[in-house]
Design an enzyme around this catalytic site. Structure first.
Site, PDB file in Angstrom:
ATOM      1  N   ASP A 212      60.291  27.748  14.791  1.00 59.89           N
ATOM      2  CA  ASP A 212      59.533  26.671  15.418  1.00 59.89           C
ATOM      3  C   ASP A 212      60.498  25.580  15.884  1.00 59.89           C
ATOM      4  O   ASP A 212      61.626  25.884  16.287  1.00 59.89           O
ATOM      5  CB  ASP A 212      58.510  26.113  14.416  1.00 59.89           C
ATOM      6  CG  ASP A 212      57.221  25.662  15.087  1.00 59.89           C
ATOM      7  OD1 ASP A 212      57.262  24.633  15.775  1.00 59.89           O
ATOM      8  OD2 ASP A 212      56.188  26.334  14.931  1.00 59.89           O
ATOM      9  N   HIS A 244      56.066  19.916  15.174  1.00 62.37           N
ATOM     10  CA  HIS A 244      55.227  21.116  15.054  1.00 62.37           C
ATOM     11  C   HIS A 244      55.695  22.011  13.911  1.00 62.37           C
ATOM     12  O   HIS A 244      54.878  22.504  13.107  1.00 62.37           O
ATOM     13  CB  HIS A 244      55.250  21.866  16.381  1.00 62.37           C
ATOM     14  CG  HIS A 244      54.217  22.941  16.513  1.00 62.37           C
ATOM     15  ND1 HIS A 244      54.460  24.254  16.180  1.00 62.37           N
ATOM     16  CD2 HIS A 244      52.939  22.911  16.964  1.00 62.37           C
ATOM     17  CE1 HIS A 244      53.379  24.978  16.417  1.00 62.37           C
ATOM     18  NE2 HIS A 244      52.436  24.195  16.895  1.00 62.37           N
ATOM     19  N   SER A 433      48.024  27.730  15.978  1.00 59.69           N
ATOM     20  CA  SER A 433      49.316  27.386  15.375  1.00 59.69           C
ATOM     21  C   SER A 433      49.159  26.989  13.918  1.00 59.69           C
ATOM     22  O   SER A 433      50.044  27.231  13.092  1.00 59.69           O
ATOM     23  CB  SER A 433      49.964  26.220  16.128  1.00 59.69           C
ATOM     24  OG  SER A 433      50.673  26.658  17.248  1.00 59.69           O
TER      25      SER A 433
END
Length: 825
Positions: A212, A244, A433
């Site tokens: 990520d 994220h 996600s």
């Protein structure tokens, strides 16, 4: 903005203007991953709040991309080479007699992955087609693809305007806050089981790799011990300029019980992770309600560790090269699980092989299905060796933004998920996600207690025990096998071992199909039996209360002391070791008041069964005099005390009750066994070319290795058949999984699967697929499955042949077969 179309890899390649601008767009799109922050081309099918999420993540980047179109003149190509090293490949290029250009390119190639034998070279965009052709003509080259971009799957908050209020909802928390989902996926029930039986359930730490945007190392709520990392061109993996990756890490394993952020309450640490675990009857569901930050999949960092691969930049965008390097870093670190909340890639043959190789090395890969709310296949999630994860909301219903297609395998919470963010803060985000790390976390939790299982068996047990969300209680393209259920998966492995979700094929990659076609044993009847072999509790106090068809209610009388907030209780039904919470108190929104008398119904009417009542005191000193508790059933006192320390448990039965005995013979469980796997990579393989009009192509329609059948004469039914498949035991049920594509079929025309037992001359029809009903021409139908039975001949059957046949076709009907699998039961 100009209009674009896409090639087979999803890259922008044509434009309704000049060819120069077309090439410029392609180069900019594929090459400027750090300075130009773009999203891979996808359909814009969002509306309302979903559109807000997408716009927030990507729209500004698209406009910047448009401004840079004219300056793009270079692109990158990825080259999968055959020799052992890149140096040998360079030598081959320098000595090439077919292309002088390759000799020039040899020195400019750089290694992307030694493990996967992939290199990268920069070329002029206008030379793309010529260079790719010349590379493929060289004997040292196995595959060539144009580099592409990947990005974090779009996300949103349903309670905040992301663009204008992001700074408002990113906040530091001084006490633990609720994170959704754990009650839906049963993770707390696993903690409860293992903590009550610390001598029985030993664990092995599992390394989880997150690919990520990085990791906020030093965050107050994230582990630092055992964290390893892989850096790419985007710098230090233990920093996160986008947030994220840090959010995903918090979902998997924020530190529990530290009075911080996403899972805590220091007062609970000595109960849950104490050396001797004195509290042996801890009801976690009550703890979640009273201590709402107790909501994370793996709150104990001793049971897992992180590896961080920083494959995306500070805007959430990465390249194919950085993604491959991230994957290589995961595998090299010894990670057993890879969590990828990443999307936007194409259906790349090169990456298909990368994930296949990782699967063969025992790695379980999970990825986000995508948030367009369409049937689009997002990648990497839609590769067969990757578990595609969809999202559910707080009610356990499919989120309307969650993609749905034939590769969706499992669902997990993905709406308003609270987790860690950089700088000791926290975000509430929404998207597949967020669902992906839930699945990765549950896999790590289960695998840590059953480390002898393979990646394929862990994958299958999660699918096998998922809570079906389909109307027919089956698997479908909207929600796959259903909502992940940690405790149910734990119980299956605990009771029946790693073989329960099926024996491993050889190689492991043969078990990776994906979606509803994933080969699972027929385990439904077994799951309805008692799932564990934990012994029935020793019955203390009154062992039997007769049932006179009256309403048997448990009554609790309680006089609290000055520390009433430390006292709580739970009533559970424990038939055959299966625990079911009946009621607990006080209510989740309050504590008991100090020095107050309570008289409450601790249950509704109780039926026949074995029950267990436990009262707790968090400080460990019971209820101070003159306080006390008493429980009664039908006027009979079952227990009464005040000095009970941390906890006291009373067991009782109602009526004449014999616990159900679980099945004692695990070999009686029916499982699918793989009998034949053929991907046609090296010709016809296990099929024979004895049928009429059967051909083979090493590459066609974006697939490597394809057999096809065609009607080339006015009459006849061409077919492709297998060699004899030996039966090692009598099978009565068979499952076929086939990937196919058709051409020139009219509506109603069909092709079929037929079988012939014991090399008989006659063939029996098992399944037909018809144009206009089951398929359309010109589209790959991946992993289509069908089950058929052979009951009358099963006992005497020693071998079986299978064939694919065109029936009632017309001239130039064609069926292309990319892969074929046969399983038996």
């Amino acid at each position: 903005m100009p209009k674009f179309s896409t090639d087979q890899y999803g890259a922008v390649v044509t434009m309704k203007t000049s060819s120069f601008v077309m090439r410029a767009v392609t180069a900019c799109f594929l090459f400027l991953g750090t300075s130009v922050h773009v999203a891979f081309a996808r359909r814009d099918s969002w509306n309302g709040d979903d559109a807000t999420a997408r716009d927030y993540a990507h729209n500004n980047a698209r406009y910047r991309w448009g401004e840079n179109v004219a300056s793009a003149k270079k692109i990158n190509l990825l080259i999968k080479y055959k020799p052992r090293t890149l140096q040998q490949t360079r030598h081959s290029f320098r000595n090439s007699e077919k292309s002088a250009r390759l000799s020039v390119l040899a020195d400019s190639m750089t290694d992307v992955s030694k493990r996967h034998k992939i290199a990268k070279v920069e070329i002029d965009a206008e030379d793309k087609e010529d260079v790719m052709f010349e590379l493929m003509m060289d004997d040292a080259v196995e595959m060539v693809e144009e580099e592409f971009l990947v990005y974090t799957t779009p996300y949103k908050s349903s309670r905040h305007n992301l663009e204008s209020n992001r700074s408002n909802f990113r906040r530091s928390l001084t006490q633990e806050s609720q994170q959704i989902g754990l009650d839906l996926i049963q993770a707390p029930l696993v903690w409860s089981t293992v903590l009550k039986n610390p001598d029985r359930y030993n664990y092995t730490s599992i390394k989880v790799c997150i690919i990520d945007t990085g990791y906020d190392y030093g965050h107050e709520d994230l582990p630092t011990s055992g964290v390893t990392s892989t850096e790419t061109i985007y710098g230090n993996a233990l920093t996160d300029g986008f947030g994220h990756g840090t959010h995903c890490a918090g979902v998997i394993g924020a530190i529990g019980f530290n009075k911080r952020g996403v899972v805590g309450g220091e007062i609970l640490r000595r109960f849950v992770f104490c050396d001797r675990c004195v509290l042996t009857r801890l009801s976690f569901s009550h703890l979640y309600n009273r201590h709402p930050k107790f909501h994370i999949v793996n709150p104990d960092p001793d049971k897992f560790s992180f590896h961080i691969s920083k494959a995306l930049n500070a805007q959430g965008v990465g390249t194919a090269s950085s993604l491959i390097q991230g994957i290589e870093g995961c595998i090299s670190s010894g990670s057993k699980i890879i969590s990828m909340s990443v999307g936007g890639g194409p259906d790349s043959d090169m990456f298909r092989e990368v994930y296949k190789e990782a699967y063969n090395e025992g790695v379980l890969i999970v990825a986000a299905a995508g948030n367009d709310g369409t049937t689009d296949h997002d990648y990497p999630a839609s590769f067969p060796h990757v578990v595609s994860v969809g999202a559910v909301d707080q009610k356990g219903l499919r989120a309307n933004f969650s993609n749905y297609n034939d590769q969706i395998e499992i669902m997990a919470p993905g709406v308003n998920v609270m987790s860690t963010a950089p700088n000791n803060s926290y975000d509430t985000l929404t998207g597949t996600s967020m669902s992906t790390p839930y699945v990765a976390g549950v896999a790590a939790l289960i695998w840590s207690y059953f480390p002898e299982c393979s990646n394929n068996q862990i994958r299958n047990v999660l699918a096998l025990t998922a809570k079906s969300m389909a109307s027919n209680d089956a698997c479908d393209e909207y929600t796959g096998f259903g909502l992940i259920q940690a405790k149910k998966a734990f119980d299956v492995l605990d009771r029946w071992g790693c073989e329960a979700p099926g024996e491993d094929p050889s190689p492991l990659s043969d078990g990776g199909i994906g979606g509803c076609a994933q080969a699972l044993p027929d385990f439904r009847n077994t799951l309805n039996a008692a799932p564990t072999t934990r012994p029935t509790p020793t019955l203390l106090g009154i062992t039997n209360v007769s049932n006179n068809n009256s309403c048997n209610k448990l009554q609790l009388d309680l006089l609290t002391d000055s520390n009433a907030n430390e006292t709580w209780w739970v009533l559970e039904k424990v038939d055959s070791g299966v625990r079911e919470e009946i009621k607990s108190g006080p209510p989740s929104t309050m504590n008991y008041s100090p020095k107050t008398q309570y008289s409450v119904a601790a249950s509704n009417c109780l039926g026949n069964g074995i029950y267990e009542f436990t009262i707790f005191d968090i400080s460990g000193d019971g209820i101070e005099d003159p306080g006390y508790y008493t429980i009664t059933l039908n006027g009979q006192t079952l227990a009464s005390n005040s000095n009970f320390g941390m906890s006291e448990t009373t067991n009782f039965t109602i009526g004449y009750f014999l616990p159900r005995q679980p099945a004692s013979d695990p070999t009686s469980i029916a499982t699918w066994r793989m009998l034949l796997v053929e991907d046609f990579d090296s010709g016809f393989g296990k099929f024979i070319n004895e049928g009429r009009e059967v051909l083979y192509k090493s590459s066609i329609f974006g697939r490597m290795g394809v057999a096809f059948i065609q009607v080339a004469t006015a009459s006849g039914e061409p077919y492709l058949s297998t060699n004899e498949i030996e039966m090692d035991e009598p099978y009565s049920k068979f499952k076929v999984v086939v990937t196919y594509r058709t051409a020139n079929f009219d509506d109603g025309q069909s092709f079929c699967i037929e079988y012939s037992p014991n090399n008989a001359s006659t063939w029996n029809r098992a399944k037909c697929w018809s144009s206009g009903v089951h398929f359309e021409n010109g589209v790959w139908n991946d992993n289509v499955s069908s089950v058929f039975q052979i009951e009358n001949q099963a006992a005497d059957m020693n071998s079986l042949r299978i064939r694919l046949i065109l029936t009632g076709g017309s001239y130039m009907n064609r069926v292309y077969i990319d892969s074929f699998q046969l399983s038996g039961m």
